[in-house]
Write a protein that holds these residues in place. Structure first.
Motif, PDB file in Angstrom:
ATOM      1  N   LEU A  47      14.870 -40.045   4.318  1.00  0.00           N
ATOM      2  CA  LEU A  47      14.951 -39.286   3.069  1.00  0.00           C
ATOM      3  C   LEU A  47      16.390 -38.928   2.703  1.00  0.00           C
ATOM      4  O   LEU A  47      16.857 -39.224   1.614  1.00  0.00           O
ATOM      5  N   ILE A  48      17.090 -38.298   3.631  1.00  0.00           N
ATOM      6  CA  ILE A  48      18.371 -37.710   3.216  1.00  0.00           C
ATOM      7  C   ILE A  48      19.494 -38.739   3.082  1.00  0.00           C
ATOM      8  O   ILE A  48      20.396 -38.540   2.292  1.00  0.00           O
TER       9      ILE A  48
ATOM     10  N   ASP B  65      19.364 -41.370   1.536  1.00  0.00           N
ATOM     11  CA  ASP B  65      19.321 -41.862   0.153  1.00  0.00           C
ATOM     12  C   ASP B  65      19.564 -40.750  -0.867  1.00  0.00           C
ATOM     13  O   ASP B  65      19.442 -40.972  -2.069  1.00  0.00           O
TER      14      ASP B  65
ATOM     15  N   ASN C 212      17.767 -37.847  -1.123  1.00  0.00           N
ATOM     16  CA  ASN C 212      16.573 -37.068  -1.490  1.00  0.00           C
ATOM     17  C   ASN C 212      16.368 -35.881  -0.560  1.00  0.00           C
ATOM     18  O   ASN C 212      16.887 -35.866   0.555  1.00  0.00           O
ATOM     19  N   PHE C 213      15.583 -34.908  -1.013  1.00  0.00           N
ATOM     20  CA  PHE C 213      15.257 -33.747  -0.189  1.00  0.00           C
ATOM     21  C   PHE C 213      14.221 -34.116   0.861  1.00  0.00           C
ATOM     22  O   PHE C 213      13.453 -35.062   0.680  1.00  0.00           O
TER      23      PHE C 213
ATOM     24  N   ASP D  39      25.199 -40.439   3.245  1.00  0.00           N
ATOM     25  CA  ASP D  39      24.970 -39.931   1.887  1.00  0.00           C
ATOM     26  C   ASP D  39      26.267 -39.548   1.165  1.00  0.00           C
ATOM     27  O   ASP D  39      26.260 -39.174   0.004  1.00  0.00           O
TER      28      ASP D  39
ATOM     29  N   THR E  28      22.825 -39.415  -7.295  1.00  0.00           N
ATOM     30  CA  THR E  28      21.438 -38.958  -7.094  1.00  0.00           C
ATOM     31  C   THR E  28      21.430 -37.511  -6.630  1.00  0.00           C
ATOM     32  O   THR E  28      20.673 -36.679  -7.145  1.00  0.00           O
ATOM     33  N   ARG E  29      22.295 -37.174  -5.665  1.00  0.00           N
ATOM     34  CA  ARG E  29      22.296 -35.809  -5.129  1.00  0.00           C
ATOM     35  C   ARG E  29      22.670 -34.793  -6.200  1.00  0.00           C
ATOM     36  O   ARG E  29      22.104 -33.708  -6.262  1.00  0.00           O
TER      37      ARG E  29
ATOM     38  N   VAL F  27      19.637 -34.487  -8.518  1.00  0.00           N
ATOM     39  CA  VAL F  27      18.573 -33.697  -7.876  1.00  0.00           C
ATOM     40  C   VAL F  27      18.966 -32.216  -7.872  1.00  0.00           C
ATOM     41  O   VAL F  27      18.140 -31.331  -8.154  1.00  0.00           O
TER      42      VAL F  27
ATOM     43  N   GLN G 257      16.517 -29.608  -9.559  1.00  0.00           N
ATOM     44  CA  GLN G 257      15.684 -28.770  -8.683  1.00  0.00           C
ATOM     45  C   GLN G 257      16.367 -27.497  -8.204  1.00  0.00           C
ATOM     46  O   GLN G 257      15.705 -26.491  -7.968  1.00  0.00           O
TER      47      GLN G 257
END
Ligand code: ADP
Length: 191
Positions: free
Chosen positions: A53-54, A56, A58-59, A136, A145-146, A149, A153
């Motif tokens: 997950l991380i 890439d 993502n959370f 990352d 992406t980070r 996100v 969020q």
């Protein structure tokens, strides 16, 4: 227990400033990113799930991070307090945290945000990636992406603390020492 949240986008300097803050105020640094990377490095099954997950950008799921967060908090529950770095990252986590701390007769005293614009963030993270080796941090589209996100969020978490009259911010650009001095000014006023 004196707890506060250090807030800001990836690359805003939360980790760097947290190191200065814990030394001066005798607090424990609870960085969820660091806790996740520690688990990754063990090579465990959980570590592999985290990497998928991380790396890439993502959370990880709320339940997973909450479990890790709580375990660290309890291990250090006799400390003077925590600087929370990387948590809460969405409003669900913020509400969960309020409940948990209330059960411990404690609270989040305030949130302190580091303000840095997106172009500067991207530059800093890609520079850091050359030294840190974090997957990352090394790829421009993952960094983007980070930041996306974060804007979607995590920004609502700011409003969550604004509604509790607990939100404060400082400029996160300039010499790290100057940023630290501004942070200390706010902590000393609110502590
Ligand atoms: P940065 O602030 O530079 O983005 P962190 O070291 O705080 O990096 O976190 C690294 C990664 O760990 C995040 O991009 C995310 O995937 C994951 N992570 C950290 N904290 C949380 C959290 N509270 N909830 C979900 N995922 C998290």
């Amino acid at each position: 227990m004196f707890n506060f949240v250090i807030f800001g986008p990836p690359g805003s300097g939360k980790g760097t400033q947290s190191k200065n803050i814990i030394a001066k105020y005798n607090l424990v640094h609870l960085s969820t990113g660091d806790l996740l990377r520690t688990e990754q490095n063990t090579g465990s099954e959980l570590g592999k799930q985290i990497s998928a997950l991380i790396d890439d950008g993502n959370f990880v799921p709320d339940e997973m991070i909450q479990k890790i967060f709580k375990a660290f908090l309890f291990e250090n529950k006799n400390s003077d307090g925590f600087i929370l770095d990387g948590f809460p990252r969405n409003t669900k986590q913020a509400a969960w945290l309020d409940n948990l701390l209330e059960e411990m007769n404690s609270e989040v005293k305030f949130m302190l945000a580091l303000e840095v614009d997106d172009d500067e963030l991207k530059r800093r993270i890609l520079d850091r990636g050359k030294i840190s080796g974090r997957p990352d941090d090394q790829n421009e589209s993952i960094v983007e992406t980070r930041i996306t996100v974060y804007n979607k969020q995590t920004i609502p978490v700011k409003e969550y603390y604004e509604n509790q009259n607990k939100f404060h911010s400082v400029k996160g650009v300039g010499k790290p020492d100057e940023v630290f001095a501004n942070i200390c000014g706010i902590i000393d006023k609110l502590k």
